[in-house]
Design a protein around this motif. Structure first.
Motif, PDB file in Angstrom:
ATOM      1  N   PRO A 127     -46.685 -24.253  46.479  1.00 42.05           N
ATOM      2  CA  PRO A 127     -46.897 -23.978  45.050  1.00 42.05           C
ATOM      3  C   PRO A 127     -45.660 -23.434  44.352  1.00 42.05           C
ATOM      4  O   PRO A 127     -45.478 -23.654  43.151  1.00 42.05           O
ATOM      5  N   ASP A 128     -44.816 -22.724  45.106  1.00 36.84           N
ATOM      6  CA  ASP A 128     -43.636 -22.118  44.490  1.00 36.84           C
ATOM      7  C   ASP A 128     -42.381 -22.980  44.633  1.00 36.84           C
ATOM      8  O   ASP A 128     -41.274 -22.539  44.312  1.00 36.84           O
ATOM      9  N   ALA A 129     -42.518 -24.216  45.096  1.00 38.62           N
ATOM     10  CA  ALA A 129     -41.354 -25.087  45.272  1.00 38.62           C
ATOM     11  C   ALA A 129     -40.680 -25.330  43.923  1.00 38.62           C
ATOM     12  O   ALA A 129     -41.330 -25.698  42.949  1.00 38.62           O
ATOM     13  N   SER A 130     -39.363 -25.122  43.879  1.00 39.31           N
ATOM     14  CA  SER A 130     -38.671 -25.223  42.592  1.00 39.31           C
ATOM     15  C   SER A 130     -37.214 -25.640  42.720  1.00 39.31           C
ATOM     16  O   SER A 130     -36.510 -25.752  41.718  1.00 39.31           O
ATOM     17  N   ASP A 131     -36.733 -25.866  43.936  1.00 39.87           N
ATOM     18  CA  ASP A 131     -35.337 -26.243  44.182  1.00 39.87           C
ATOM     19  C   ASP A 131     -35.321 -27.706  44.606  1.00 39.87           C
ATOM     20  O   ASP A 131     -35.668 -28.049  45.730  1.00 39.87           O
ATOM     21  N   ALA A 195     -33.054 -26.774  49.800  1.00 39.58           N
ATOM     22  CA  ALA A 195     -33.996 -27.335  48.833  1.00 39.58           C
ATOM     23  C   ALA A 195     -35.410 -27.336  49.403  1.00 39.58           C
ATOM     24  O   ALA A 195     -35.622 -27.627  50.590  1.00 39.58           O
ATOM     25  N   ASP A 196     -36.396 -27.040  48.548  1.00 41.45           N
ATOM     26  CA  ASP A 196     -37.789 -27.125  48.997  1.00 41.45           C
ATOM     27  C   ASP A 196     -38.504 -28.352  48.440  1.00 41.45           C
ATOM     28  O   ASP A 196     -39.661 -28.604  48.768  1.00 41.45           O
ATOM     29  N   LEU A 197     -37.813 -29.135  47.621  1.00 40.17           N
ATOM     30  CA  LEU A 197     -38.275 -30.449  47.185  1.00 40.17           C
ATOM     31  C   LEU A 197     -37.121 -31.433  47.362  1.00 40.17           C
ATOM     32  O   LEU A 197     -36.020 -31.185  46.876  1.00 40.17           O
ATOM     33  N   ILE A 198     -37.373 -32.546  48.054  1.00 39.28           N
ATOM     34  CA  ILE A 198     -36.340 -33.556  48.275  1.00 39.28           C
ATOM     35  C   ILE A 198     -36.928 -34.917  47.939  1.00 39.28           C
ATOM     36  O   ILE A 198     -37.999 -35.275  48.441  1.00 39.28           O
ATOM     37  N   ALA A 215     -34.737 -27.768  55.076  1.00 42.32           N
ATOM     38  CA  ALA A 215     -35.162 -26.375  55.142  1.00 42.32           C
ATOM     39  C   ALA A 215     -36.630 -26.275  55.541  1.00 42.32           C
ATOM     40  O   ALA A 215     -37.442 -27.145  55.224  1.00 42.32           O
ATOM     41  N   SER A 216     -36.969 -25.206  56.232  1.00 46.84           N
ATOM     42  CA  SER A 216     -38.355 -24.929  56.572  1.00 46.84           C
ATOM     43  C   SER A 216     -39.195 -24.871  55.304  1.00 46.84           C
ATOM     44  O   SER A 216     -38.790 -24.277  54.301  1.00 46.84           O
ATOM     45  N   GLY A 217     -40.349 -25.523  55.324  1.00 42.61           N
ATOM     46  CA  GLY A 217     -41.258 -25.496  54.186  1.00 42.61           C
ATOM     47  C   GLY A 217     -40.994 -26.535  53.127  1.00 42.61           C
ATOM     48  O   GLY A 217     -41.704 -26.581  52.113  1.00 42.61           O
ATOM     49  N   THR A 288     -50.514 -27.003  55.901  1.00 42.44           N
ATOM     50  CA  THR A 288     -51.315 -25.977  56.568  1.00 42.44           C
ATOM     51  C   THR A 288     -50.597 -24.641  56.663  1.00 42.44           C
ATOM     52  O   THR A 288     -51.199 -23.643  57.041  1.00 42.44           O
ATOM     53  N   SER A 289     -49.293 -24.624  56.320  1.00 44.46           N
ATOM     54  CA  SER A 289     -48.490 -23.413  56.445  1.00 44.46           C
ATOM     55  C   SER A 289     -47.328 -23.476  55.469  1.00 44.46           C
ATOM     56  O   SER A 289     -46.824 -24.574  55.175  1.00 44.46           O
ATOM     57  N   PRO A 290     -46.874 -22.344  54.965  1.00 43.67           N
ATOM     58  CA  PRO A 290     -45.679 -22.345  54.109  1.00 43.67           C
ATOM     59  C   PRO A 290     -44.452 -22.921  54.799  1.00 43.67           C
ATOM     60  O   PRO A 290     -43.506 -23.360  54.126  1.00 43.67           O
ATOM     61  N   ASP A 291     -44.453 -22.906  56.145  1.00 42.43           N
ATOM     62  CA  ASP A 291     -43.292 -23.386  56.893  1.00 42.43           C
ATOM     63  C   ASP A 291     -43.362 -24.874  57.235  1.00 42.43           C
ATOM     64  O   ASP A 291     -42.390 -25.440  57.756  1.00 42.43           O
ATOM     65  N   ASP A 292     -44.492 -25.520  56.968  1.00 39.57           N
ATOM     66  CA  ASP A 292     -44.596 -26.953  57.244  1.00 39.57           C
ATOM     67  C   ASP A 292     -43.541 -27.736  56.472  1.00 39.57           C
ATOM     68  O   ASP A 292     -43.265 -27.452  55.303  1.00 39.57           O
TER      69      ASP A 292
END
Length: 335
Positions: A127-131, A195-198, A215-217, A288-292
């Protein structure tokens, strides 16, 4: 009997990204619920393999529509005045089979492909992905930036292209268009670091994204490799991710990112967690996890084109957009 002709310019006006994202969610859920007919696409290659003509027919129960996309794919068009994908989406009446509309396919494809990635991002990304990192600088790179902005508040955007000048041009143009800073990077590694969005939207045949860089997540939308012999992600990237697809049958036959990793023995068919529509219907879990690390492998399927074309056609009728021609006058005399 009137057939509506709708141009590329009109499609962009009649099909806003945010609405198309909702339309794609409905279409994918309808497909998962079994209310669609979707054969594998067929392709006719030119003798020298420089391009092809793809045929993508389908029926969709909601919105109720029937038709096909006919599109040429010409990789050599990159960097020219021509789009790499050109063609038409044709809508027919479900009850009587009359030709309802002929709609530009380049614009439909540009919008609906990114809109499906928007759906995937909405249900799979943190939900907080922004990069955001975008690999590629063409039509799909631009439409994916728009789609990502529609589903997540972006604080940073980076872009990489094989041609550095194209990345710089993209950054300048899209920064002004969206009033958000877009950074051009010299390497794909620099673009995706942290980056958390690619989004990978390239014409690459060989990997441009390494699993070691992710990156993790992070959530990844892979949209550029649509043939079994090409891929944008290396085997490590696919193997470490929870993999979701638009259509399992299509992925098992056409998705190079998946098929090459499977051929190398790193994964099996069960590595595909399921179809995006099944996540939307709550049948399977997404993240299932923030780290997925989650991965949506997008091939583009005809029910997406039908859903987008249906909205364009209905809005054209309501607003008077497009032009009408008499392709047929009903039953032929003496028939």
């Amino acid at each position: 009997m009137e057939t509506r002709i709708i141009s590329q310019h009109e499609v962009y006006r009649l099909l806003p990204m945010a609405e198309c994202i909702d339309d794609m969610a409905e279409a994918l859920a309808t497909l998962a619920a079994g209310d669609a007919v979707l054969p594998l696409r067929s392709m006719v290659w030119l003798p020298d393999r420089s391009g092809l003509l793809g045929l993508m027919p389908a029926y969709l129960g909601a919105p109720r529509s029937f038709g096909l996309k006919v599109v040429s794919v010409m990789p050599g068009n990159h960097g020219t005045e021509y789009d790499s994908h050109q063609g038409v989406v044709m809508l027919f009446g479900v009850d009587h089979g009359e030709p309802l509309a002929v709609i530009d396919a380049s614009s439909i494809t540009a919008i609906r492909t990114a809109a499906v990635s928007g759906v995937a991002t909405r249900v799979l990304a943190r939900p907080d992905a922004s990069d955001l990192a975008i690999l590629g600088s063409g039509v799909q790179a631009a439409s994916h930036l728009e789609a990502m902005r529609a589903v997540r508040p972006l604080r940073r955007v980076r872009v990489w292209s094989r041609t550095a000048a194209h990345a710089r041009e993209f950054a300048h143009r899209e920064s002004a268009r969206h009033r958000i800073g877009v950074e051009a990077c010299d390497s794909p590694h620099a673009a995706v670091a942290g980056a958390d969005l690619i989004c990978t939207a390239t014409a690459a045949r060989d990997p441009v994204l390494s699993g070691a860089w992710i990156a993790s997540g992070a959530h990844i939308n892979a949209v550029g490799a649509c043939f079994k012999t090409s891929r944008e992600l290396d085997t490590a990237a696919v193997a470490r991710a929870r993999l979701y697809v638009d259509r399992r049958e299509s992925a098992l036959n056409e998705a190079g990112d998946f098929l090459i990793a499977r051929a190398e023995g790193a994964i099996g068919d069960d590595h595909i967690r399921g179809e995006l529509g099944d996540v939307l219907l709550g049948r399977i879990a997404g993240r299932t996890s923030p780290d997925d690390v989650t991965l949506f492998e997008s091939l583009g399927i005809a029910i997406e084109d039908l859903a987008a074309a249906h909205r364009v056609y209905q809005r054209a009728l309501a607003t008077g957009a497009g032009s009408s021609v008499q392709l047929a006058g009903g039953k032929l005399a003496g028939a």
